[in-house]
Scaffold this motif. Structure first.
Motif, mmCIF file in Angstrom:
data_model
loop_
_atom_site.group_PDB
_atom_site.id
_atom_site.type_symbol
_atom_site.label_atom_id
_atom_site.label_comp_id
_atom_site.label_asym_id
_atom_site.label_seq_id
_atom_site.Cartn_x
_atom_site.Cartn_y
_atom_site.Cartn_z
ATOM 1 N N LEU A 159 38.415 43.041 38.778
ATOM 2 C CA LEU A 159 37.500 41.900 38.927
ATOM 3 C C LEU A 159 36.381 42.251 39.906
ATOM 4 C CD1 LEU A 159 40.077 38.956 39.210
ATOM 5 C CD2 LEU A 159 38.960 39.842 37.161
ATOM 6 N N LEU A 160 35.220 41.715 39.647
ATOM 7 C CA LEU A 160 34.092 41.929 40.539
ATOM 8 C C LEU A 160 34.268 41.100 41.801
ATOM 9 C CD1 LEU A 160 31.190 41.737 37.920
ATOM 10 C CD2 LEU A 160 32.290 43.789 38.831
ATOM 11 N N GLU A 161 33.880 41.656 42.924
ATOM 12 C CA GLU A 161 33.988 40.940 44.199
ATOM 13 C C GLU A 161 32.732 40.092 44.398
ATOM 14 O OE1 GLU A 161 36.589 40.841 46.053
ATOM 15 O OE2 GLU A 161 37.728 42.340 44.918
ATOM 16 N N ASN A 162 32.621 39.024 43.625
ATOM 17 C CA ASN A 162 31.384 38.235 43.695
ATOM 18 C C ASN A 162 31.660 36.744 43.855
ATOM 19 O OD1 ASN A 162 32.446 37.622 41.238
ATOM 20 N ND2 ASN A 162 30.692 38.271 40.018
ATOM 21 N N THR A 163 32.797 36.401 44.393
ATOM 22 C CA THR A 163 33.107 34.979 44.538
ATOM 23 C C THR A 163 33.876 34.724 45.817
ATOM 24 O OG1 THR A 163 34.243 33.095 43.521
ATOM 25 C CG2 THR A 163 35.231 35.247 43.196
ATOM 26 N N GLN A 164 33.632 33.571 46.405
ATOM 27 C CA GLN A 164 34.368 33.138 47.585
ATOM 28 C C GLN A 164 35.489 32.180 47.212
ATOM 29 O OE1 GLN A 164 33.771 34.449 50.612
ATOM 30 N NE2 GLN A 164 32.236 35.735 49.603
ATOM 31 N N ALA A 165 35.569 31.805 45.934
ATOM 32 C CA ALA A 165 36.592 30.853 45.500
ATOM 33 C C ALA A 165 37.959 31.535 45.452
ATOM 34 C CB ALA A 165 36.234 30.300 44.120
ATOM 35 N N THR A 166 38.981 30.804 45.808
ATOM 36 C CA THR A 166 40.336 31.316 45.639
ATOM 37 C C THR A 166 40.756 31.086 44.197
ATOM 38 O OG1 THR A 166 41.291 29.189 46.330
ATOM 39 C CG2 THR A 166 40.929 30.849 48.037
ATOM 40 N N TYR A 167 41.453 32.048 43.619
ATOM 41 C CA TYR A 167 41.749 31.967 42.198
ATOM 42 C C TYR A 167 43.134 32.519 41.884
ATOM 43 C CZ TYR A 167 40.190 36.847 42.513
ATOM 44 O OH TYR A 167 40.043 38.156 42.877
ATOM 45 N N SER A 168 43.570 32.256 40.663
ATOM 46 C CA SER A 168 44.838 32.777 40.150
ATOM 47 C C SER A 168 44.583 33.428 38.801
ATOM 48 C CB SER A 168 45.868 31.653 39.982
ATOM 49 O OG SER A 168 46.150 31.025 41.210
ATOM 50 N N ILE A 169 45.416 34.415 38.451
ATOM 51 C CA ILE A 169 45.345 35.048 37.142
ATOM 52 C C ILE A 169 46.479 34.501 36.291
ATOM 53 C CG2 ILE A 169 45.376 37.220 35.875
ATOM 54 C CD1 ILE A 169 44.389 38.624 38.361
ATOM 55 N N ASN A 170 46.126 33.799 35.237
ATOM 56 C CA ASN A 170 47.115 33.180 34.357
ATOM 57 C C ASN A 170 47.283 34.017 33.096
ATOM 58 O OD1 ASN A 170 47.121 30.742 36.073
ATOM 59 N ND2 ASN A 170 45.062 30.463 35.250
#
Length: 252
Positions: A159-170
């Protein structure tokens, strides 16, 4: 000695009248029966009224819920818009089986519910970053093995390091029932935010696509990506557009 002295156990009080021991008259019995009958009638009437009101409320609630669900679930957009407007919407209320690898998804809730497909520059809360297709000739490997294989495939996607959002991989994968009865062979990897924050660009350079089907299966049903769909749509628009007339000015 008076006569009373000869009866020590006698009651000095006044004797009971005959009316105190008299049985209820027919009129009294009839009145009591009428009172009981009226009371029972009221009880039955109120019980029936409560049941009727409950049934009416049930149907009113059912119809209102049905109307609300219809309002919240618009029809799926039949085609993708290759040239979205300022809102960036490509298609709305799209069923999960119509998601393509690379799709950026707005209003995403889970892998089994519809979502809107938008341009990745438009705020969105999920993206389908990878897809694997198994061959129809492959037998079901077992729930645990399929789970491990799917999670490993999704976790290995860069994944690109272009977000500050916390996320999950489903990981979305077929059950044994859909594998054996519906020829479901698709593994999807969907990254979604864990909070109210949104992504504002793609999370991958290009989605990870692993097509393990035979050449015949691939030619019969090509595995399309979101980029492929956008290119096809743009080409279709160009083919259907009216040709422009060329005019030449004659020199005087």
């Amino acid at each position: 000695m008076t006569p009373a002295d000869n009866h020590p156990n006698s009651d000095p009080g006044s004797p009971l009248s005959a009316e105190d021991h008299a049985a209820p008259t027919r009129r009294q019995l009839r009145q009591q029966q009428e009172r009981r009958s009226r009371r029972n009638s009221w009880i039955i009437f109120l019980s029936v009224l409560i049941v009727i009101l409950a049934v009416v409320m049930f149907f009113v609630y059912s119809f209102s819920s049905s109307d609300n669900n219809g309002a919240e679930q618009p029809e799926e957009t039949s085609t993708r818009n290759p040239s979205p407007g300022l809102d960036g919407i490509i298609a709305t209320n799209v069923s999960p089986e119509n998601f393509l690898a690379g799709d950026c998804l707005a209003n995403y809730t889970d892998a089994g519910s519809p979502a809107d497909i938008v341009e990745c520059s438009t705020p969105h809360n999920a993206q389908l970053v990878g897809r694997r297709m198994h061959s129809l000739e492959m037998s079901h490997p077992g729930e645990e093995e399929l789970l491990d294989d799917s999670e490993t495939f999704c976790a290995d996607i860069t994944l690109l390091e272009n977000t500050q959002a916390t996320y999950s991989i489903n990981t979305s994968r077929p059950s044994q029932y859909t594998w054996e009865n519906e020829d479901d062979r698709r593994i999807d990897c969907i990254v979604s935010t864990n909070d109210e924050a949104n992504f504002t660009e793609s999370l991958v350079e290009s989605p990870e696509v692993d097509d393990q089907r035979s050449k015949d299966e691939q030619s019969e049903s090509p595995l399309q990506t979101a980029e492929d769909a956008a290119a096809d749509g743009s080409q279709d628009d160009a083919e259907t557009a009216s040709p422009t007339e060329e005019t030449t000015d004659d020199a005087s």
